[in-house]
Scaffold this active site. Structure first.
Site, PDB file in Angstrom:
ATOM      1  N   SER A 139      -2.723   7.974  -5.236  1.00 29.52           N
ATOM      2  CA  SER A 139      -1.757   8.563  -4.302  1.00 29.52           C
ATOM      3  C   SER A 139      -1.075   9.732  -5.015  1.00 29.52           C
ATOM      4  O   SER A 139      -1.103   9.806  -6.258  1.00 29.52           O
ATOM      5  CB  SER A 139      -0.699   7.506  -3.950  1.00 29.52           C
ATOM      6  OG  SER A 139       0.403   8.081  -3.282  1.00 29.52           O
ATOM      7  N   TYR A 152       4.885   0.137  -6.043  1.00 31.71           N
ATOM      8  CA  TYR A 152       3.793   1.012  -5.575  1.00 31.71           C
ATOM      9  C   TYR A 152       3.532   2.118  -6.589  1.00 31.71           C
ATOM     10  O   TYR A 152       2.384   2.410  -6.934  1.00 31.71           O
ATOM     11  CB  TYR A 152       4.197   1.597  -4.215  1.00 31.71           C
ATOM     12  CG  TYR A 152       3.113   2.388  -3.508  1.00 31.71           C
ATOM     13  CD1 TYR A 152       2.155   1.746  -2.743  1.00 31.71           C
ATOM     14  CD2 TYR A 152       3.067   3.784  -3.591  1.00 31.71           C
ATOM     15  CE1 TYR A 152       1.167   2.466  -2.072  1.00 31.71           C
ATOM     16  CE2 TYR A 152       2.089   4.508  -2.931  1.00 31.71           C
ATOM     17  CZ  TYR A 152       1.141   3.845  -2.165  1.00 31.71           C
ATOM     18  OH  TYR A 152       0.164   4.562  -1.506  1.00 31.71           O
TER      19      TYR A 152
HETATM   20  P1  NAD Z   1      -3.988   0.650   5.892  1.00 31.17           P
HETATM   21  O1  NAD Z   1      -2.917  -0.389   5.977  1.00 31.17           O
HETATM   22  O2  NAD Z   1      -4.530   1.260   7.150  1.00 31.17           O
HETATM   23  O3  NAD Z   1      -5.216   0.108   5.023  1.00 31.17           O
HETATM   24  C1  NAD Z   1      -5.063  -0.806   3.984  1.00 31.17           C
HETATM   25  C2  NAD Z   1      -6.317  -1.639   3.954  1.00 31.17           C
HETATM   26  O4  NAD Z   1      -6.183  -2.605   2.892  1.00 31.17           O
HETATM   27  C3  NAD Z   1      -6.531  -2.424   5.258  1.00 31.17           C
HETATM   28  O5  NAD Z   1      -7.914  -2.428   5.558  1.00 31.17           O
HETATM   29  C4  NAD Z   1      -6.045  -3.810   4.889  1.00 31.17           C
HETATM   30  O6  NAD Z   1      -6.686  -4.814   5.660  1.00 31.17           O
HETATM   31  C5  NAD Z   1      -6.477  -3.868   3.433  1.00 31.17           C
HETATM   32  N1  NAD Z   1      -5.793  -4.915   2.666  1.00 31.17           N
HETATM   33  C6  NAD Z   1      -4.471  -5.160   2.551  1.00 31.17           C
HETATM   34  N2  NAD Z   1      -4.267  -6.256   1.786  1.00 31.17           N
HETATM   35  C7  NAD Z   1      -5.488  -6.694   1.409  1.00 31.17           C
HETATM   36  C8  NAD Z   1      -5.947  -7.785   0.639  1.00 31.17           C
HETATM   37  N3  NAD Z   1      -5.090  -8.679   0.095  1.00 31.17           N
HETATM   38  N4  NAD Z   1      -7.285  -7.950   0.464  1.00 31.17           N
HETATM   39  C9  NAD Z   1      -8.164  -7.088   1.033  1.00 31.17           C
HETATM   40  N5  NAD Z   1      -7.792  -6.046   1.780  1.00 31.17           N
HETATM   41  C10 NAD Z   1      -6.466  -5.844   1.965  1.00 31.17           C
HETATM   42  O7  NAD Z   1      -3.379   1.793   4.938  1.00 31.17           O
HETATM   43  P2  NAD Z   1      -4.004   3.170   4.434  1.00 31.17           P
HETATM   44  O8  NAD Z   1      -2.946   4.177   4.676  1.00 31.17           O
HETATM   45  O9  NAD Z   1      -5.370   3.411   4.967  1.00 31.17           O
HETATM   46  O10 NAD Z   1      -4.069   2.907   2.855  1.00 31.17           O
HETATM   47  C11 NAD Z   1      -5.284   2.777   2.123  1.00 31.17           C
HETATM   48  C12 NAD Z   1      -5.051   3.168   0.670  1.00 31.17           C
HETATM   49  O11 NAD Z   1      -4.659   4.532   0.608  1.00 31.17           O
HETATM   50  C13 NAD Z   1      -3.950   2.366  -0.018  1.00 31.17           C
HETATM   51  O12 NAD Z   1      -4.309   2.085  -1.353  1.00 31.17           O
HETATM   52  C14 NAD Z   1      -2.771   3.325   0.033  1.00 31.17           C
HETATM   53  O13 NAD Z   1      -1.855   3.080  -1.010  1.00 31.17           O
HETATM   54  C15 NAD Z   1      -3.475   4.654  -0.150  1.00 31.17           C
HETATM   55  N6  NAD Z   1      -2.692   5.815   0.307  1.00 31.17           N
HETATM   56  C16 NAD Z   1      -2.300   5.948   1.610  1.00 31.17           C
HETATM   57  C17 NAD Z   1      -1.571   7.078   2.001  1.00 31.17           C
HETATM   58  C18 NAD Z   1      -1.135   7.320   3.448  1.00 31.17           C
HETATM   59  O14 NAD Z   1      -0.340   8.235   3.682  1.00 31.17           O
HETATM   60  N7  NAD Z   1      -1.614   6.576   4.422  1.00 31.17           N
HETATM   61  C19 NAD Z   1      -1.239   8.036   1.033  1.00 31.17           C
HETATM   62  C20 NAD Z   1      -1.647   7.858  -0.287  1.00 31.17           C
HETATM   63  C21 NAD Z   1      -2.383   6.740  -0.642  1.00 31.17           C
END
Ligand code: NAD
Length: 257
Positions: A139, A152
């Site tokens: 991130s 985080y």
């Molecule tokens: P999201 O909530 O849509 O996706 C998260 C995924 O992780 C989901 O598929 C969920 O089912 C899965 N998950 C959660 N707990 C779990 C567990 N215990 N075992 C297996 N799977 C699990 O969120 P996102 O925004 O798509 O985030 C995905 C990644 O990207 C994360 O690591 C997040 O930190 C990172 N990220 C997101 C953003 C943003 O702005 N959305 C920015 C930077 C980084």
């Protein structure tokens, strides 16, 4: 660019960024293993629909990324793992002195330790196949900090460090490891926060996006899951064979500030 003959395992990929990356890897020809901790009909239907849409093999394997043995079992069940995308992640926001210890433990387990376990299980499989790509979804918060997100930010800085060590341990093999650092991405999770924030600040949708959500993102635009998928496909290409142990920001200029 073809990834035919490659199998990609993407943790936390039944929604958001993980699913977007899975779709772009499938479009490039890779067979896909989708994952989350649920085991619903929709999870398996999603795999079937993707297989039809992209003409590749797609399986859904349930495994809870908060548990080290299940992380390792995911790789074993996948059988092949040429491309490993460590994407599963959760968030909790609170000041350090009020941060619940169980939330700290869960964030460190899912956002950081899971990548240690999957990588440990996947490297021998990649070595046997003679090729591998490990891509960790960090991130902008893997490179900078914000208040109230201690767990985080610790986990995301940690996964950047883990990526560098993995890269050094595989540097003389046809295996690379890098971290992608997204800024704000418009996933369903983020989209769902917009109506409440509009009410809270008495703003319209555009104002909420530009003034509240994208305050730190100079482009004033979200990154998209397709752009992140495209970055992952690039890191799997021959052009990226010497890119290892580094971070690629997809953050509209956030970390340039
Ligand atoms: P999201 O909530 O849509 O996706 C998260 C995924 O992780 C989901 O598929 C969920 O089912 C899965 N998950 C959660 N707990 C779990 C567990 N215990 N075992 C297996 N799977 C699990 O969120 P996102 O925004 O798509 O985030 C995905 C990644 O990207 C994360 O690591 C997040 O930190 C990172 N990220 C997101 C953003 C943003 O702005 N959305 C920015 C930077 C980084």
């Amino acid at each position: 660019m073809t990834l035919k003959t490659k199998t990609a395992v993407i943790t936390g990929s039944n929604s958001g960024i993980g699913l977007g990356i899975a779709r772009e890897l499938a479009r490039a020809g890779a067979d896909i293993v989708l994952n989350s901790f649920t085991d619903n009909d929709e999870d398996h239907k999603l795999a079937e629909e993707m297989a039809r849409e992209y003409g590749v093999a797609v399986r859904y394997i349930r495994a809870d990324m908060s548990k080290g043995d299940e992380c390792r079992a995911l790789i074993a069940a996948a059988g092949a793992c040429d491309i490993l995308i460590n994407n599963a992640g959760i968030q909790h926001v609170a000041p350090i002195d009020e941060f619940p210890a169980d939330k700290w433990d869960a964030i460190i387990a899912i956002n950081l330790s899971s990548a240690f376990h999957t990588t440990a299980a996947a490297l021998p499989v990649m070595r046997k196949a003679g090729w591998g790509r490990v891509i960790n979804i960090a991130s902008a918060h893997g490179l900078t900090a914000s208040p109230y997100k201690s767990a985080y930010i610790a986990a995301k800085h940690g996964i950047v460090g883990l990526s560098k060590t993995t890269a050094l341990e595989t540097a003389q093999e046809p295996i690379t490891c890098n971290a992608i650092c997204p800024g704000y991405v418009l996933t369903p999770l983020v989209e769902a926060q917009i109506p409440d924030t509009m009410k809270k600040y008495d703003m319209d949708r555009d104002e909420v996006i530009k003034k509240v959500m994208l305050e730190r993102q100079p482009s004033k635009e979200f990154a998209t899951v397709e752009q992140l998928g495209g970055t992952a496909v690039f890191l799997c290409s021959d052009a990226a064979a010497q890119i290892t142990g580094t971070t690629i920001s997809v953050d509209g200029g956030w970390t340039a500030l």
